[in-house]
Design an enzyme around this catalytic site. Structure first.
Site, PDB file in Angstrom:
ATOM      1  N   ARG A  62      31.644  53.773  36.200  1.00 21.75           N
ATOM      2  CA  ARG A  62      32.759  54.371  36.939  1.00 21.75           C
ATOM      3  C   ARG A  62      32.517  55.850  37.170  1.00 21.75           C
ATOM      4  NH1 ARG A  62      36.631  52.436  32.311  1.00 21.75           N
ATOM      5  NH2 ARG A  62      34.760  53.268  31.347  1.00 21.75           N
ATOM      6  N   SER A 119      40.590  49.346  30.190  1.00 22.98           N
ATOM      7  CA  SER A 119      41.484  48.444  29.446  1.00 22.98           C
ATOM      8  C   SER A 119      42.303  49.255  28.439  1.00 22.98           C
ATOM      9  CB  SER A 119      40.671  47.386  28.709  1.00 22.98           C
ATOM     10  OG  SER A 119      39.971  46.599  29.622  1.00 22.98           O
ATOM     11  N   LYS A 167      35.726  44.021  15.524  1.00 21.94           N
ATOM     12  CA  LYS A 167      36.577  44.877  16.354  1.00 21.94           C
ATOM     13  C   LYS A 167      37.950  44.213  16.507  1.00 21.94           C
ATOM     14  CE  LYS A 167      36.232  47.069  20.909  1.00 21.94           C
ATOM     15  NZ  LYS A 167      35.432  47.104  22.128  1.00 21.94           N
ATOM     16  N   HIS A 226      37.468  45.267  36.639  1.00 26.86           N
ATOM     17  CA  HIS A 226      36.530  44.200  36.266  1.00 26.86           C
ATOM     18  C   HIS A 226      36.411  43.187  37.422  1.00 26.86           C
ATOM     19  CE1 HIS A 226      37.897  45.123  31.903  1.00 26.86           C
ATOM     20  NE2 HIS A 226      36.674  45.585  32.029  1.00 26.86           N
TER      21      HIS A 226
HETATM   22  O1  PNS Z   1      33.228  46.112  27.414  1.00 25.14           O
HETATM   23  P1  PNS Z   1      32.347  46.737  26.382  1.00 25.14           P
HETATM   24  O2  PNS Z   1      33.039  46.738  25.034  1.00 25.14           O
HETATM   25  O3  PNS Z   1      31.831  48.093  26.779  1.00 25.14           O
HETATM   26  O4  PNS Z   1      31.044  45.772  26.252  1.00 25.14           O
HETATM   27  C1  PNS Z   1      30.002  46.081  25.337  1.00 25.14           C
HETATM   28  C2  PNS Z   1      29.000  44.903  25.232  1.00 25.14           C
HETATM   29  C3  PNS Z   1      29.708  43.615  24.933  1.00 25.14           C
HETATM   30  C4  PNS Z   1      28.264  44.774  26.564  1.00 25.14           C
HETATM   31  C5  PNS Z   1      27.981  45.265  24.121  1.00 25.14           C
HETATM   32  O5  PNS Z   1      28.677  45.646  22.970  1.00 25.14           O
HETATM   33  C6  PNS Z   1      27.051  44.105  23.771  1.00 25.14           C
HETATM   34  O6  PNS Z   1      26.222  43.718  24.552  1.00 25.14           O
HETATM   35  N1  PNS Z   1      27.211  43.547  22.561  1.00 25.14           N
HETATM   36  C7  PNS Z   1      26.426  42.427  22.069  1.00 25.14           C
HETATM   37  C8  PNS Z   1      25.574  42.791  20.859  1.00 25.14           C
HETATM   38  C9  PNS Z   1      24.282  43.433  21.315  1.00 25.14           C
HETATM   39  O7  PNS Z   1      23.472  42.850  22.009  1.00 25.14           O
HETATM   40  N2  PNS Z   1      24.106  44.708  20.915  1.00 25.14           N
HETATM   41  C10 PNS Z   1      22.963  45.519  21.300  1.00 25.14           C
HETATM   42  C11 PNS Z   1      23.239  46.185  22.637  1.00 25.14           C
HETATM   43  S1  PNS Z   1      21.995  47.287  23.072  1.00 25.14           S
END
Ligand code: PNS
Length: 165
Positions: free
Chosen positions: A90, A128, A41, A17
């Site tokens: 990645r 993570s 979550k 990150h």
């Molecule tokens: O580190 P992660 O868990 O892969 O991050 C995922 C994240 C936070 C980028 C994604 O879950 C997100 O943007 N969530 C916010 C809710 C939202 O906008 N959902 C629609 C996404 S298309």
């Protein structure tokens, strides 16, 4: 002013990150690391702990700030005045999920761009989830996470690193 959001769970933050943050901070005037507040979550670290860890680890970059958000990313991006979302890719298998999210975010807000960047090759296998698994089994994490994150992680899991045999 070009502002980008780097959203994620960061549970916990890794050197992968930080590598992406350092790359993004060179391309944009301001980079906002945005931790998702997701009550659905279960997480190892609560949002305040993740805010603290990330703020500690990013203090060397003047154009990086760390916030948290809930709700839709596109709404948060609009509130923030960000033009783009940064996500790391990645390996090829990341791409499918990332592309789907990027398309959906574009559907929700056609003015918001998604920028994909690769971390350094040495972090291509880092996540993570694996970091937590290795730490919980007493493995050594070496240079995969910042030392400050590693001590919090070991304290949280109540596990000391195994001495090498
Ligand atoms: O580190 P992660 O868990 O892969 O991050 C995922 C994240 C936070 C980028 C994604 O879950 C997100 O943007 N969530 C916010 C809710 C939202 O906008 N959902 C629609 C996404 S298309």
């Amino acid at each position: 002013m070009k502002r980008v959001i780097y959203p994620g769970s960061f549970d916990p933050p890794t050197n992968g990150h930080l590598d992406l943050i350092s790359r993004g901070a060179k391309l944009f005037d301001e980079l906002v690391v945005a931790i998702l507040r997701n009550s659905a979550k279960t997480s190892l670290f609560d949002v305040n702990e993740r805010l603290e860890m990330l703020r500690e680890c990013t203090s060397q970059w003047e154009n990086v700030r760390v916030e948290s958000f809930e709700g839709l990313l596109v709404d948060y991006a609009r509130r923030c005045g960000a033009q783009a979302v940064l996500r790391g890719i990645r390996v090829v298998s990341d791409y499918e999920y990332e592309l789907q999210m990027a398309w959906m975010n574009r559907k929700l807000d056609s003015t918001l761009e998604t920028v994909f960047m690769m971390p350094a090759g040495e972090y291509a296998y880092l996540s993570s989830r694996l970091v937590c698994e290795i730490a919980s089994l007493g493995g050594t994490l070496g240079d995969l996470i910042p030392a400050s994150v590693e001590s919090r992680l070991r304290a949280r899991l109540g596990v000391a690193p195994q001495a090498p045999r």
